[in-house]
Motif scaffolding. Structure first.
Motif, PDB file in Angstrom:
ATOM      1  N   UNK A   1       0.754  -1.138  -0.151  1.00  0.00           N
ATOM      2  CA  UNK A   1      -0.149  -0.092  -0.092  1.00  0.00           C
ATOM      3  C   UNK A   1       0.835   1.432  -0.075  1.00  0.00           C
ATOM      4  N   UNK A   2       2.003   1.140   0.436  1.00  0.00           N
ATOM      5  CA  UNK A   2       3.060   2.192   0.595  1.00  0.00           C
ATOM      6  C   UNK A   2       3.877   2.373  -0.312  1.00  0.00           C
ATOM      7  N   UNK A   3       4.074   3.758  -0.942  1.00  0.00           N
ATOM      8  CA  UNK A   3       4.971   3.768  -1.963  1.00  0.00           C
ATOM      9  C   UNK A   3       6.568   3.884  -1.444  1.00  0.00           C
ATOM     10  N   UNK A   4       6.681   4.645  -0.112  1.00  0.00           N
ATOM     11  CA  UNK A   4       7.798   5.035   0.496  1.00  0.00           C
ATOM     12  C   UNK A   4       7.583   4.908   1.924  1.00  0.00           C
ATOM     13  N   UNK A   5       8.477   4.522   2.630  1.00  0.00           N
ATOM     14  CA  UNK A   5       8.509   4.122   4.036  1.00  0.00           C
ATOM     15  C   UNK A   5      10.018   4.414   4.509  1.00  0.00           C
ATOM     16  N   UNK A   6      10.216   5.396   5.571  1.00  0.00           N
ATOM     17  CA  UNK A   6      11.635   5.747   5.972  1.00  0.00           C
ATOM     18  C   UNK A   6      11.435   6.277   7.288  1.00  0.00           C
ATOM     19  N   UNK A   7      12.523   6.012   7.901  1.00  0.00           N
ATOM     20  CA  UNK A   7      13.081   6.628   9.440  1.00  0.00           C
ATOM     21  C   UNK A   7      13.537   7.878   9.283  1.00  0.00           C
ATOM     22  N   UNK A   8      13.046   8.958   9.949  1.00  0.00           N
ATOM     23  CA  UNK A   8      13.305  10.436   9.556  1.00  0.00           C
ATOM     24  C   UNK A   8      14.362  10.863  10.959  1.00  0.00           C
ATOM     25  N   UNK A   9      15.052  11.730  10.695  1.00  0.00           N
ATOM     26  CA  UNK A   9      15.824  12.175  11.810  1.00  0.00           C
ATOM     27  C   UNK A   9      15.356  13.272  12.531  1.00  0.00           C
TER      28      UNK A   9
END
Length: 327
Positions: free
Chosen positions: A70-78
């Motif tokens: 479902x998700x185009x992008x997933x990231x951990x942000x600082x």
């Protein structure tokens, strides 16, 4: 009998959410550091224990969300976010702050680790023992250090577009450790493996949290009538061999039985057959008939169970439609 049902996810993700990020908000703010440092001194927590555990939990969630199509992008942000109280859920982020973060990183929703805290309690005891030496066994004291560590994690999901808090969920798990040695220092040092255990618990918690947005299969149990007359006995044997269709044929005949009790039980069992075949609407009709026409009390409870399942099936359809639109 039992059957498998697909339950909707506890948390519904709207179809417009395609880009998400994970952020750590469990870092202690300056005004809370005195309390936090004091807590860590008295509970024997390492300075990096919470930091390492939080990172393990977020990395595990990241991997699971990246597998979700479902998700185009997933990231951990600082992004640098903090909490004043490391041991409790903070107030939700303001929507202005959420909007600022989402615009900055071009995301639609924010998965926030709002709480991560380890609280350890240690106790000491000593026991007489004997130590083998070149001169033989000599009496000594064995020191035992026992520790209980409570790992607490809490998550929130912020939907920036609708300005809705989609989820707020906290979980805690207790870990136990025992260290032994010929002096208290050796015994305490044996407890250092708890760091890896905390990281493992945090990782499993991150994985488990990802399941809150995924429909899951569950086994549910249902009772049905096996007594009434000879036909019920025959149908019971067919049902036990999973020959539900032929059992249903027999129960359908008995719905017209002149004895009200038998007819009511047959209607109830037809509701069971209908649910097995996936027709919950028909199951409700049969269960209602069993109660309304024959005063079968068990059928009234079953109607409520089926109506609840009907509602959850509608929710599941909406979730599946949303997931399809995302894909």
């Amino acid at each position: 009998m039992s059957l498998s049902v697909l339950e909707p996810a506890p948390v519904s993700i709207p179809p417009y959410i395609k880009r998400v990020a994970i952020v750590d908000r469990s870092v202690v703010a300056k005004q809370g550091k005195v309390v936090d440092i004091t807590d860590k001194i008295f509970s024997l927590e390492g300075a990096e224990l919470d930091k390492a555990g939080a990172a393990s939990g977020m990395n595990a969630l990241l991997l699971e969300l990246q597998r979700d199509t479902r998700f185009e992008s997933v990231e951990i942000i600082p992004e640098k976010l903090t909490t004043a109280n490391p041991a409790a859920f903070p107030s939700p982020l303001s929507w202005d702050k959420v909007d600022e973060i989402c615009r900055k990183y071009d995301i639609d929703a924010l998965f926030s680790l709002e709480l991560f805290d380890t609280d350890s309690k240690i106790s000491y005891a000593s026991h007489p023992t004997k130590i083998n030496t070149p001169l033989g066994q000599i009496p000594a004291l064995e020191h035992e250090a026992s520790m209980r560590t409570l790992v607490k994690m809490g998550w929130r999901i912020y939907d920036n577009r609708s300005k809705i808090l989609l989820d707020e969920f906290a979980v805690g798990e207790n870990l136990g450790y025992v260290g032994r040695g010929i002096n208290p220092v050796v015994a305490a040092n044996a407890l250092i493996t708890r760091k890896e255990a905390v990281k493992e618990v945090a990782s499993k918690s991150g994985e488990a949290y990802s399941m809150r947005i995924i429909p899951l299969w569950f086994r549910v149990s249902r009772d049905y009538y096996v007594r009434g007359n000879q036909n019920f006995s025959i149908a019971k044997r067919k049902a036990r061999t999973r020959n539900w269709n032929q059992a249903g044929d027999i129960w359908l005949q008995e719905t017209n039985h002149p004895k009200r009790k038998i007819a009511g039980r047959a209607c109830y069992n037809m509701a069971i057959i209908s649910e097995i075949n996936g027709d919950v609407d028909k199951a409700i009709e049969w269960a209602q008939q069993s109660y309304e026409n024959y005063n079968n009390k068990l059928a009234l409870r079953y109607v409520r169970v089926l109506q609840d399942r009907q509602y959850r099936m509608e929710l599941l359809k909406k979730q599946q439609l949303a997931a399809g639109e995302n894909n």
